[in-house]
Design a protein around this motif. Structure first.
Motif, short mmCIF file in Angstrom:
data_model
loop_
_atom_site.label_atom_id
_atom_site.label_comp_id
_atom_site.label_asym_id
_atom_site.label_seq_id
_atom_site.Cartn_x
_atom_site.Cartn_y
_atom_site.Cartn_z
N ARG A 239 0.83 -1.21 0.00
CA ARG A 239 0.00 0.00 0.00
C ARG A 239 0.86 1.26 0.00
NH1 ARG A 239 -2.65 -1.11 4.19
NH2 ARG A 239 -1.83 0.37 5.72
N LEU A 240 1.93 1.26 0.80
CA LEU A 240 2.82 2.42 0.82
C LEU A 240 3.48 2.62 -0.55
CD1 LEU A 240 2.30 2.38 3.88
CD2 LEU A 240 4.73 2.89 4.21
N GLY A 241 3.84 1.50 -1.19
CA GLY A 241 4.40 1.60 -2.53
C GLY A 241 3.41 2.20 -3.51
N ASP A 242 2.17 1.74 -3.45
CA ASP A 242 1.15 2.25 -4.36
C ASP A 242 0.88 3.74 -4.15
OD1 ASP A 242 0.88 -0.27 -5.45
OD2 ASP A 242 -0.89 -0.81 -4.27
N PHE B 186 14.10 -0.99 -3.01
CA PHE B 186 13.94 -1.39 -4.41
C PHE B 186 12.45 -1.52 -4.76
CE2 PHE B 186 18.25 -2.87 -3.42
CZ PHE B 186 18.95 -2.33 -4.50
N ILE B 187 11.64 -1.91 -3.77
CA ILE B 187 10.19 -2.00 -3.99
C ILE B 187 9.61 -0.59 -4.10
CG2 ILE B 187 7.97 -2.78 -3.08
CD1 ILE B 187 9.51 -4.89 -1.45
N TRP B 188 9.83 0.21 -3.06
CA TRP B 188 9.28 1.56 -3.04
C TRP B 188 9.96 2.45 -4.06
CZ3 TRP B 188 9.07 2.02 3.05
CH2 TRP B 188 8.02 1.21 3.52
N GLN C 12 8.32 -2.77 -9.98
CA GLN C 12 7.66 -2.64 -8.67
C GLN C 12 6.94 -3.93 -8.30
OE1 GLN C 12 4.37 0.10 -8.55
NE2 GLN C 12 4.00 -0.20 -6.35
N HIS C 13 6.17 -4.45 -9.22
CA HIS C 13 5.41 -5.67 -8.96
C HIS C 13 6.35 -6.86 -8.76
CE1 HIS C 13 1.72 -8.02 -8.93
NE2 HIS C 13 2.28 -8.89 -9.75
N GLY C 14 7.38 -6.94 -9.60
CA GLY C 14 8.32 -8.04 -9.49
C GLY C 14 9.13 -8.00 -8.22
N ALA D 169 6.98 6.67 3.73
CA ALA D 169 7.78 6.08 2.66
C ALA D 169 8.78 7.07 2.07
CB ALA D 169 6.87 5.54 1.57
N LEU D 170 8.38 8.33 1.90
CA LEU D 170 9.21 9.31 1.19
C LEU D 170 10.15 10.11 2.08
CD1 LEU D 170 6.85 10.90 -1.49
CD2 LEU D 170 8.40 8.96 -1.73
N LYS D 171 9.80 10.28 3.33
CA LYS D 171 10.61 11.12 4.23
C LYS D 171 11.29 10.29 5.32
CE LYS D 171 8.66 14.60 2.01
NZ LYS D 171 9.35 15.35 0.97
#
Length: 328
Positions: A60-63, A226-228, A295-297, A187-189
């Motif tokens: 969810r954080l990635g999305d 790598f995900i985010w 991202q998905h991989g 996620a970003l900060k």
């Protein structure tokens, strides 16, 4: 059923999972402990709603940060500010505890001095960052944060330690200290600030990569960025392609704003030789057709290469927030 392991595809593609909310006023918090000792026990955990809820948190954080650089303006709560200040303070601790003169490549023993100082002050640090109503949860929060800094005995750091920092953020949201409006900033900060701290620990004290080849092939130490990081670059309008990581000038231009490029920048700094030799998996992944695919991989790879591995999850801590019991 004990030997059944859900596939990465089924977990990553699963619908949002709901679990019982935590009532901070009436909840009994406990010191988290290790529970999992073998693959059968791990397989049971992987099938739980708790595991799926945590994986959903990461996804969810990635999305939420798709096509968002680190500099994106977003809500910064007092808690986020307080945690970032705490992390900056810990960086100053490193400056005040220089490495000892010793011939070993890995594992400078001065790290143990840093870690012990953290142990001695961890409760007070949490009291400073958290509002009073959340202080009762400190007993459960502090072990996750401590472990996210590496291992004092083995003088190492790896994906299991990184995982516990993400669990720590997850726990703060579960108890209501963070809410879903904080997730972009988490996620970003917050997470990039954590990465700067642990990379400094790795460099200054020469922490050994935990396990064989650290993160099983991506990087010696990290996985989540790598995900985010892939999510951040999905849909970007800057013509940044997966293959752009092979162009040093591009990496140097964008690493401060994109976690994925920051990972490549760090690898290029600490490793010698051709990229395709020391980072074969990342080199191969750079041939992907899109960041969305990466991202998905990466999310599936995280499940397969981290969450299903006993050598990593045997150190995973369970308490009342991230809950799991074995019915023997």
């Amino acid at each position: 059923m004990a030997n059944y392991v859900p596939s990465a595809t089924s977990i990553v593609s699963a619908q949002h999972v709901e679990i019982e909310p935590i009532d901070i006023n009436n909840h009994v918090f406990v010191k988290p402990i290790k529970i999992i000792t073998d693959q059968t026990e791990l397989n049971k955990f992987l099938c739980t709603k708790q595991c799926k809820h945590f994986i959903d948190f990461i996804q969810r954080l990635g999305d939420k940060i798709v096509n968002k650089p680190n500099s994106t303006e977003t809500k910064i709560s007092n808690l986020t500010e307080n945690i970032i200040k705490m992390i900056k303070e810990l960086e100053l601790w490193i400056d005040s505890i220089p490495p000892l003169a010793q011939p070993m490549r890995y594992g400078n023993k001065a790290y143990r001095t840093f870690y012990q100082k953290l142990v001695d002050n961890i409760e007070q640090l949490h009291q400073q960052i958290l509002p009073q109503q959340f202080h009762k949860a400190i007993i459960e929060l502090t072990p996750y944060f401590l472990d996210s800094m590496g291992n004092q005995t083995r003088l190492d750091y790896g994906t299991g330690h990184e995982l516990h920092f993400v669990v720590w953020m997850y726990c703060l949201e579960r108890i209501g200290a963070f809410d879903d409006e904080d997730e972009v900033a988490m996620a970003l900060k917050l997470f990039p600030a954590y990465l700067e701290l642990v990379r400094k620990l790795q460099r200054v004290y020469g922490l050994e990569p935990a396990g064989t080849h650290g993160v099983w092939s991506l990087d010696d130490y990290q996985f989540i960025p790598f995900i985010w990081g892939g999510a951040q670059l999905a849909g970007n309008t800057l013509n940044l392609k997966p293959s752009s990581i092979l162009i040093e000038k591009t990496v140097d231009q964008y690493y401060q704003d994109y976690m994925y490029f920051a990972c490549i920048k760090y690898i290029n700094t600490v490793k010698k030789g051709p990229f395709h030799e020391h980072s074969r998996d990342l080199f191969n992944i750079s041939g992907s057709s899109s960041w969305e695919k990466i991202q998905h991989g990466m999310m599936k790879k995280f499940f397969d290469d981290v969450m299903t591995k006993v050598p990593i999850i045997q150190h995973f801590l369970f308490g009342s927030i991230v809950h799991f019991t074995l019915n023997k």
